[in-house]
Design an enzyme around this catalytic site. Structure first.
Site, short mmCIF file in Angstrom:
data_model
loop_
_atom_site.label_atom_id
_atom_site.label_comp_id
_atom_site.label_asym_id
_atom_site.label_seq_id
_atom_site.Cartn_x
_atom_site.Cartn_y
_atom_site.Cartn_z
N CYS A 147 14.63 112.95 20.09
CA CYS A 147 14.33 114.34 19.72
C CYS A 147 14.52 115.17 20.98
CB CYS A 147 12.90 114.45 19.20
SG CYS A 147 12.36 116.14 18.89
N CYS A 152 16.10 122.70 16.53
CA CYS A 152 16.33 121.25 16.63
C CYS A 152 17.25 120.99 17.81
CB CYS A 152 16.96 120.72 15.34
SG CYS A 152 17.38 118.95 15.41
#
EC number: 5.1.1.7
Length: 275
Positions: free
Chosen positions: A72, A207
């Site tokens: 991530c 993101c």
């Protein structure tokens, strides 16, 4: 579900990485803890930062549905900011499921991480079937987690939730599924990116790996060269810089501390270990 044990037994922080929101704790949570806290705080995931034998810290990333994400980008930058301030570091190394990542903490407005992978597995794909109005040609890339990048002429007309869910579960990417990035090229060096995230099962405000994936594909198809610099704007309107130098690819952007539990004295002096 009762009151979460993590709220009473562990210290935790609320972070935002360019709009991607996370809870950060220094001990491994239970699945119940992750599900409860992510719903309670309305965040995208849980970052577990622990001691590491091979880096400054070890990071485990949980999606809001309790699944573990192998990478991530914005979560990694939040963890690096946390570790840097805990230990007084500028150069930070973080152990993850995908290996050890190196980064640099300049300030909360500028946290950089080297996201280079040996193989991005980039491939152009023609979908076997699409929804009305959806482009057939998409680009698959592994940016630490799998992404499908879809270029569109006008993002304001894209039903991100509908198209994103359709592509996330598309048979062409089964059984693992993918994250889905819808991209509009605003200028030669500026992209607008909206991402539907696997594990959250919705569009998120930002993101990191999605911005990275979009920039890498754009650099290829628009022939931007080996050394490039692209600004990427997400739904949160935060800008992330993706750039390549000497074969390495970097992700750089802001991190914010949103809140902390009352018993989290995270700025107290620490030894070089968590827990």
């Amino acid at each position: 579900m009762g009151f979460s044990s993590l709220l009473t037994t562990c210290r935790y922080l609320l972070y935002s990485g360019a709009g991607n929101s996370f809870i950060l704790g220094e001990s491994m949570p239970s699945l119940e803890d992750v599900l409860f806290l992510c719903q309670e705080e309305m965040v995208d995931g849980f970052l577990c930062v622990e001691s590491s034998e091979i880096a400054d810290a070890k990071l485990t990333v949980f999606n809001s549905d309790g699944s573990i994400a192998s990478m991530c980008g914005n979560g990694l930058r939040c963890a690096m900011a946390h570790v840097a301030q805990c230990f007084g570091l500028e150069d930070v190394s973080i152990e993850t499921e995908r290996g050890v990542y190196q980064g640099k903490f300049f300030s909360m407005n500028r946290v950089l991480v080297d996201m280079t992978l040996p193989d991005w597995k980039k491939a152009e794909r023609k979908l076997t079937h699409v929804l009305p109005g959806m482009p057939e040609q998409v680009f698959f890339i592994d940016a630490g987690v799998p992404h499908v990048v879809v270029f569109v002429s006008d993002l304001s007309k894209v039903p991100v939730q509908e198209w994103g869910s359709f592509l996330r579960y598309h048979e062409d990417f089964a059984p693992e599924g993918v994250n889905v990035d819808f991209v509009q090229r605003k200028k030669d060096d500026l992209l607008l990116v909206y991402t539907y995230e696997r594990g959250c099962e919705r569009e998120t405000l930002s993101c990191g790996t999605g911005m990275l994936a979009s920039a890498l594909v754009a650099a290829d198809i628009f022939s931007l060269g080996q050394d490039f610099s692209i600004a990427v704007c997400s739904r949160s309107r935060n800008l992330i810089k993706i750039f390549s130098e000497k074969g390495k690819v970097f992700l750089e952007g802001p991190v914010s501390l949103l809140n902390r539990s009352e018993n989290f004295g995270w700025l107290e002096p620490k030894s070089r270990r968590f827990g």
